[in-house]
Design a protein around this motif. Sequence first.
Motif, short mmCIF file in Angstrom:
data_model
loop_
_atom_site.label_atom_id
_atom_site.label_comp_id
_atom_site.label_asym_id
_atom_site.label_seq_id
_atom_site.Cartn_x
_atom_site.Cartn_y
_atom_site.Cartn_z
N UNK A 190 -2.28 13.02 6.25
CA UNK A 190 -2.75 12.12 5.19
C UNK A 190 -3.66 11.04 5.78
N UNK A 191 -3.28 10.51 6.94
CA UNK A 191 -4.10 9.48 7.58
C UNK A 191 -5.49 10.02 7.89
N UNK A 192 -5.55 11.26 8.38
CA UNK A 192 -6.85 11.84 8.69
C UNK A 192 -7.70 12.01 7.43
N UNK A 193 -7.07 12.37 6.33
CA UNK A 193 -7.80 12.49 5.06
C UNK A 193 -8.33 11.13 4.63
N UNK A 196 -2.33 2.85 -1.41
CA UNK A 196 -1.09 3.46 -0.94
C UNK A 196 -1.15 4.94 -1.33
N UNK A 197 -1.08 5.82 -0.36
CA UNK A 197 -1.32 7.24 -0.62
C UNK A 197 -0.22 8.10 -0.02
N UNK A 198 0.46 8.85 -0.86
CA UNK A 198 1.48 9.79 -0.39
C UNK A 198 0.87 11.12 0.02
N UNK A 199 -0.35 11.37 -0.41
CA UNK A 199 -0.97 12.67 -0.23
C UNK A 199 -0.92 13.52 -1.49
N UNK A 200 -0.18 13.06 -2.50
CA UNK A 200 -0.15 13.75 -3.79
C UNK A 200 -1.44 13.54 -4.55
N UNK A 201 -1.61 14.30 -5.64
CA UNK A 201 -2.88 14.29 -6.37
C UNK A 201 -3.22 12.91 -6.92
N UNK A 202 -2.24 12.20 -7.46
CA UNK A 202 -2.51 10.91 -8.09
C UNK A 202 -3.04 9.91 -7.07
N UNK A 203 -2.30 9.71 -5.99
CA UNK A 203 -2.70 8.70 -5.01
C UNK A 203 -3.90 9.16 -4.19
N UNK A 248 -19.90 -5.53 -5.71
CA UNK A 248 -20.73 -6.68 -5.40
C UNK A 248 -19.88 -7.94 -5.47
N UNK A 249 -19.57 -8.57 -4.31
CA UNK A 249 -19.98 -8.17 -2.97
C UNK A 249 -19.20 -6.94 -2.49
N UNK A 250 -19.74 -6.32 -1.43
CA UNK A 250 -19.07 -5.16 -0.84
C UNK A 250 -17.67 -5.56 -0.41
N UNK A 251 -16.71 -4.69 -0.70
CA UNK A 251 -15.32 -5.01 -0.42
C UNK A 251 -14.74 -4.07 0.64
N UNK A 252 -14.08 -4.59 1.67
CA UNK A 252 -13.40 -3.71 2.62
C UNK A 252 -12.24 -2.99 1.95
N UNK A 253 -12.02 -1.74 2.32
CA UNK A 253 -10.95 -0.95 1.71
C UNK A 253 -10.26 -0.11 2.77
N UNK A 254 -8.96 -0.08 2.74
CA UNK A 254 -8.17 0.70 3.68
C UNK A 254 -7.18 1.59 2.95
N UNK A 255 -6.43 2.36 3.72
CA UNK A 255 -5.43 3.25 3.15
C UNK A 255 -4.22 3.32 4.04
N UNK A 256 -3.06 3.49 3.42
CA UNK A 256 -1.82 3.60 4.19
C UNK A 256 -0.91 4.61 3.53
N UNK A 257 -0.20 5.38 4.34
CA UNK A 257 0.82 6.29 3.84
C UNK A 257 2.15 5.92 4.48
#
Length: 364
Positions: A77-80, A30-37, A52-61
């Motif tokens: 933020x989505x583009x980043x 979960x990413x607001x675009x701030x430094x922490x997230x 291991x095993x490889x894990x799928x990872x996504x992002x949402x704002x």
Amino acid sequence: MGPDPAVAAVRVAVRRALAGLPADGMVIAACSGGADSLALAAALAFEAPRARPVRPAGGVTIDHGLQEGSAVRADKVVRVLAGLGLDPAGSVAVVVGERGGPENAAREARYAALDETALRLRATAVFLGHTRDDQAETVLLGLARGSGARSLAGMPPSFVRRPSGSEDAGVRYVRPLLDLDRATTRRACRAMGLEPWDDPHNEDPAFARVRVRHEALPALEKALGPGITEALARTGRMLRDDADALDEMAARAYADAAVQGEGGEGGEGGEGGGDGPAAGVVFEVERLAALPRALRTRVLRAAAIRAGSPPGTLAAVHVDEVDRLVTAWRGQRHVDLPGGVRAHRRYGRLLFGPAWAERADSGT
């Protein structure tokens, strides 16, 4: 040559958090675009393919729609996030209501959107970017509210929310960065060439957390010396074990005292009251009165939250007044609680529910 120490610290924290999760399933930052997230999202994008095993990872704002141009900001933020390699990467627009004040309303809208996203993507966990500084602020705010050990315990490293009406087991949230300070995430962003967005609301003194960050904590550092942030966060960790044990006992006491079949079954959900408001919660007063105060007040607080009172605005003074209906009853009828909830005593029972329902029942 290895990565910048700040980058390495964030990656190690995320790596450890991933290791504590089931091996399958996506993890979402979960990413607001701030430094922490932003630092968190970058670390997740780096570590997930190497797990291991490889894990799928996504992002949402989450676009709260509270500032002009918020949709444009969310798109950036989505583009980043996509540029970091997180897939899927997307934004969710929410409507922020007024229940429980602006901070609580925004928080509830945000978590509801994250719940929906995680369930839709069948995610194993949602990672949140809260740091040790956020933890210290939370502990200090809890101290100011006087809400007891649970508030002083601060934010848990992980928790589960069970959205209202969902048959799923719930959504797990994890805070990998609670042992890192805000300065580390800023250094990590600089080292990775990421430009964080500073939310203007984080400088608005109308918000209690902002006043704690920019006024209260600096004043304490000046008066008592450095290390206040670390000490507050450490206090939260130490109190959490005690609070967890008491809450477990209180959950059993809740079930024992509740009147089954009259809205009294069950207890408080995960963080944020994920179970949602119930039609009403009913207890036998005699059973409540027999409990130690440390358990009884926890039961009363859980009942108020289950009936719809926002956790962020329900303070110790409210719970104390409800407790008087149990232990110092002199014929008083009711106590009004935040969120339009009313606790009232009748015929040896203590009832929690919407204030309008009790008024309608009494014909007033």
